[in-house]
Design a protein around this motif. Structure first.
Motif, PDB file in Angstrom:
ATOM      1  N   GLU A   1      37.539  61.138  38.980  1.00 17.80           N
ATOM      2  CA  GLU A   1      37.879  62.463  38.446  1.00 17.80           C
ATOM      3  C   GLU A   1      36.712  63.054  37.669  1.00 17.80           C
ATOM      4  O   GLU A   1      36.397  64.247  37.772  1.00 17.80           O
ATOM      5  N   GLN A   2      36.047  62.217  36.854  1.00 16.31           N
ATOM      6  CA  GLN A   2      34.882  62.681  36.098  1.00 16.31           C
ATOM      7  C   GLN A   2      33.751  63.090  37.030  1.00 16.31           C
ATOM      8  O   GLN A   2      33.084  64.107  36.815  1.00 16.31           O
ATOM      9  N   GLN A   3      33.561  62.303  38.084  1.00 20.43           N
ATOM     10  CA  GLN A   3      32.512  62.625  39.043  1.00 20.43           C
ATOM     11  C   GLN A   3      32.786  63.953  39.733  1.00 20.43           C
ATOM     12  O   GLN A   3      31.887  64.775  39.898  1.00 20.43           O
ATOM     13  N   ARG A   4      34.034  64.165  40.127  1.00 24.27           N
ATOM     14  CA  ARG A   4      34.374  65.414  40.816  1.00 24.27           C
ATOM     15  C   ARG A   4      34.155  66.616  39.905  1.00 24.27           C
ATOM     16  O   ARG A   4      33.603  67.626  40.326  1.00 24.27           O
ATOM     17  N   GLU A   5      34.612  66.502  38.663  1.00 29.55           N
ATOM     18  CA  GLU A   5      34.451  67.633  37.743  1.00 29.55           C
ATOM     19  C   GLU A   5      32.976  67.883  37.456  1.00 29.55           C
ATOM     20  O   GLU A   5      32.528  69.028  37.396  1.00 29.55           O
ATOM     21  N   LEU A   6      32.209  66.821  37.320  1.00 31.97           N
ATOM     22  CA  LEU A   6      30.778  66.975  37.074  1.00 31.97           C
ATOM     23  C   LEU A   6      30.086  67.643  38.258  1.00 31.97           C
ATOM     24  O   LEU A   6      29.235  68.519  38.091  1.00 31.97           O
ATOM     25  N   GLU A   7      30.455  67.242  39.473  1.00 32.18           N
ATOM     26  CA  GLU A   7      29.877  67.862  40.656  1.00 32.18           C
ATOM     27  C   GLU A   7      30.187  69.354  40.693  1.00 32.18           C
ATOM     28  O   GLU A   7      29.332  70.174  41.045  1.00 32.18           O
ATOM     29  N   GLU A   8      31.399  69.713  40.307  1.00 27.58           N
ATOM     30  CA  GLU A   8      31.772  71.128  40.282  1.00 27.58           C
ATOM     31  C   GLU A   8      30.940  71.891  39.258  1.00 27.58           C
ATOM     32  O   GLU A   8      30.529  73.029  39.494  1.00 27.58           O
ATOM     33  N   ARG A   9      30.704  71.266  38.108  1.00 25.50           N
ATOM     34  CA  ARG A   9      29.895  71.913  37.073  1.00 25.50           C
ATOM     35  C   ARG A   9      28.459  72.107  37.555  1.00 25.50           C
ATOM     36  O   ARG A   9      27.850  73.149  37.320  1.00 25.50           O
ATOM     37  N   ILE A  10      27.933  71.097  38.227  1.00 29.72           N
ATOM     38  CA  ILE A  10      26.571  71.208  38.747  1.00 29.72           C
ATOM     39  C   ILE A  10      26.482  72.322  39.777  1.00 29.72           C
ATOM     40  O   ILE A  10      25.531  73.120  39.780  1.00 29.72           O
ATOM     41  N   ASP A  11      27.487  72.399  40.648  1.00 29.03           N
ATOM     42  CA  ASP A  11      27.485  73.431  41.680  1.00 29.03           C
ATOM     43  C   ASP A  11      27.497  74.834  41.079  1.00 29.03           C
ATOM     44  O   ASP A  11      27.031  75.788  41.709  1.00 29.03           O
ATOM     45  N   ALA A  12      28.038  74.953  39.875  1.00 33.08           N
ATOM     46  CA  ALA A  12      28.126  76.264  39.233  1.00 33.08           C
ATOM     47  C   ALA A  12      26.822  76.671  38.543  1.00 33.08           C
ATOM     48  O   ALA A  12      26.679  77.827  38.145  1.00 33.08           O
ATOM     49  N   LEU A  13      25.876  75.747  38.404  1.00 33.57           N
ATOM     50  CA  LEU A  13      24.605  76.045  37.745  1.00 33.57           C
ATOM     51  C   LEU A  13      23.690  76.852  38.666  1.00 33.57           C
ATOM     52  O   LEU A  13      23.863  76.858  39.886  1.00 33.57           O
ATOM     53  N   PRO A  14      22.690  77.536  38.095  1.00 33.70           N
ATOM     54  CA  PRO A  14      21.698  78.227  38.936  1.00 33.70           C
ATOM     55  C   PRO A  14      21.050  77.246  39.910  1.00 33.70           C
ATOM     56  O   PRO A  14      20.939  76.040  39.626  1.00 33.70           O
ATOM     57  N   PRO A  15      20.586  77.729  41.063  1.00 35.72           N
ATOM     58  CA  PRO A  15      20.068  76.815  42.096  1.00 35.72           C
ATOM     59  C   PRO A  15      18.818  76.042  41.681  1.00 35.72           C
ATOM     60  O   PRO A  15      18.597  74.933  42.156  1.00 35.72           O
ATOM     61  N   GLY A  16      17.978  76.615  40.813  1.00 38.67           N
ATOM     62  CA  GLY A  16      16.771  75.903  40.417  1.00 38.67           C
ATOM     63  C   GLY A  16      15.880  75.597  41.601  1.00 38.67           C
ATOM     64  O   GLY A  16      15.554  76.480  42.399  1.00 38.67           O
ATOM     65  N   LEU A  17      15.523  74.329  41.764  1.00 40.77           N
ATOM     66  CA  LEU A  17      14.623  73.944  42.856  1.00 40.77           C
ATOM     67  C   LEU A  17      15.270  74.125  44.217  1.00 40.77           C
ATOM     68  O   LEU A  17      14.576  74.200  45.233  1.00 40.77           O
ATOM     69  N   ALA A  18      16.601  74.204  44.258  1.00 39.02           N
ATOM     70  CA  ALA A  18      17.304  74.394  45.528  1.00 39.02           C
ATOM     71  C   ALA A  18      17.244  75.834  46.028  1.00 39.02           C
ATOM     72  O   ALA A  18      17.622  76.099  47.168  1.00 39.02           O
ATOM     73  N   ASP A  19      16.769  76.754  45.199  1.00 34.57           N
ATOM     74  CA  ASP A  19      16.528  78.108  45.687  1.00 34.57           C
ATOM     75  C   ASP A  19      15.531  78.028  46.837  1.00 34.57           C
ATOM     76  O   ASP A  19      14.531  77.306  46.744  1.00 34.57           O
ATOM     77  N   PRO A  20      15.767  78.724  47.949  1.00 33.25           N
ATOM     78  CA  PRO A  20      14.883  78.570  49.117  1.00 33.25           C
ATOM     79  C   PRO A  20      13.400  78.758  48.821  1.00 33.25           C
ATOM     80  O   PRO A  20      12.562  78.007  49.345  1.00 33.25           O
ATOM     81  N   ALA A  21      13.057  79.727  47.987  1.00 30.67           N
ATOM     82  CA  ALA A  21      11.643  79.957  47.674  1.00 30.67           C
ATOM     83  C   ALA A  21      11.066  78.792  46.883  1.00 30.67           C
ATOM     84  O   ALA A  21       9.926  78.360  47.124  1.00 30.67           O
ATOM     85  N   LYS A  22      11.836  78.255  45.925  1.00 35.01           N
ATOM     86  CA  LYS A  22      11.365  77.119  45.132  1.00 35.01           C
ATOM     87  C   LYS A  22      11.318  75.844  45.972  1.00 35.01           C
ATOM     88  O   LYS A  22      10.419  75.007  45.814  1.00 35.01           O
ATOM     89  N   LYS A  23      12.295  75.704  46.874  1.00 34.97           N
ATOM     90  CA  LYS A  23      12.294  74.518  47.740  1.00 34.97           C
ATOM     91  C   LYS A  23      11.070  74.518  48.650  1.00 34.97           C
ATOM     92  O   LYS A  23      10.494  73.459  48.938  1.00 34.97           O
ATOM     93  N   GLU A  24      10.652  75.687  49.098  1.00 40.52           N
ATOM     94  CA  GLU A  24       9.436  75.794  49.906  1.00 40.52           C
ATOM     95  C   GLU A  24       8.216  75.384  49.084  1.00 40.52           C
ATOM     96  O   GLU A  24       7.336  74.660  49.577  1.00 40.52           O
ATOM     97  N   ILE A  25       8.149  75.817  47.833  1.00 35.53           N
ATOM     98  CA  ILE A  25       7.058  75.405  46.956  1.00 35.53           C
ATOM     99  C   ILE A  25       7.059  73.890  46.789  1.00 35.53           C
ATOM    100  O   ILE A  25       6.018  73.235  46.864  1.00 35.53           O
TER     101      ILE A  25
END
Length: 303
Positions: free
Chosen positions: A52-76
């Motif tokens: 349950e903690q893992q699922r809630e944490l994953e949901e919280r992470i998914d709600a954060l800004p993309p950061g390095l997962a943004d396509p332009a940053k991932k290309e960099i």
């Protein structure tokens, strides 16, 4: 490449932070059961926290800004890693590259340096063969299983090298490389960095270390390096200074590099004249232009 033997790709990672209702990382003062244990050995990331903690944490992470997962940053990120792994910014030209660079990991190949001795090449070829049984690499699966964990070329050799190059002409194999890069390295590193409250630069530093050292739990693997850094400084999510923590993380990674067997694998310029440069500059969002040096060669990304 200096990565150690893989233990499999940990998708669910160690719980070390909790997130407030606004999605901002907070130090988990009120729930010590979520804190990571500060032991000499890194904890098993697959066993931390309840489902349950893992699922809630994953949901919280998914709600954060993309950061390095943004396509332009991932290309960099892909270009930065390629400069260290293959001395080029053109990472897409590396799908068909295969060679033994003498680091004890057998063949190193493809866009992220999949190795015949560290299990990730085997994972890739198994995945590709499940979806495309008649591919040129399928016949080499028994040999890849035999050499896994060693630097042996038994049952591989020049015919396997040719089969890899031929397979790389297939868009499906290139897509498989992209997918396994993300599954084994990029996604776990970025998500764990977000759990630790790290910026886009911190997420890249985790990703590069995951690629270089592999997602191992021992002292020479990624999780062991992270544990050593956490023993020296608090993560940003724990209320610490991010730059101080990333400095400790780079110190721990550099220590592992310094103990490698060959001059080639002991080169730490990807840390010394690349990542530390960005950290000193305070470029926490990896804003371009970026300029750095690896193996004495200067690279630059303008946009």
């Amino acid at each position: 490449m200096t990565r150690i033997l893989l233990i499999g790709a940990p998708i669910a990672v160690a719980v070390s932070v909790w997130f407030g209702g606004d999605g901002e990382p907070q130090r988990p003062k009120d729930d010590p059961s979520l804190r990571i244990s500060r032991t000499a050995a890194a904890p098993d990331p697959l066993k931390a926290g309840t489902p349950e903690q893992q699922r809630e944490l994953e949901e919280r992470i998914d709600a954060l800004p993309p950061g390095l997962a943004d396509p332009a940053k991932k290309e960099i990120a892909a270009r930065l890693v390629a400069s260290a792994e293959n001395s080029t910014l053109d990472w897409r030209s590396q799908y068909g590259v295969i060679e033994d660079i003498g680091d004890g990991n057998g063949y190193t190949a493809g866009i992220i340096g999949f190795c015949s001795g560290t299990n990730d090449m085997l994972q890739l070829v198994e995945h590709f063969t499940e979806r495309h049984p008649g591919n040129p690499l399928a016949r080499y699966l028994p040999a890849l299983r035999e050499v896994d964990g060693s630097d042996s070329h038994e049952g591989l050799g020049a015919p396997f090298e040719a089969a890899w190059a031929k397979a790389a002409q297939d868009p499906a194999f290139r897509e498989a490389q992209d997918l396994m890069r993300d599954r084994i390295y990029f996604d776990p590193a970025v998500r764990l960095a977000k759990m630790d409250g790290l910026s886009t630069l911190g997420q890249f530093i985790y990703y590069d270390a995951m690629v270089l050292h592999g997602p191992g739990l021992g002292p020479q693997g990624f999780y062991g390096i992270r544990e050593a850094a956490m023993a020296a400084a608090d993560t940003a999510a724990e209320g610490g200074d991010e730059k101080a923590f990333l400095g400790a993380f780079l110190d721990a990674g550099r220590h592992v590099i310094s103990r490698q067997k060959t001059e080639q694998t002991r080169d730490s310029s990807r840390i010394d004249t690349a990542q530390r440069v960005f950290l000193r500059q305070g470029n926490m969002d990896l804003q371009t232009p970026l300029e750095w040096r690896v193996y004495g060669e200067t690279f630059r990304i303008d946009s």
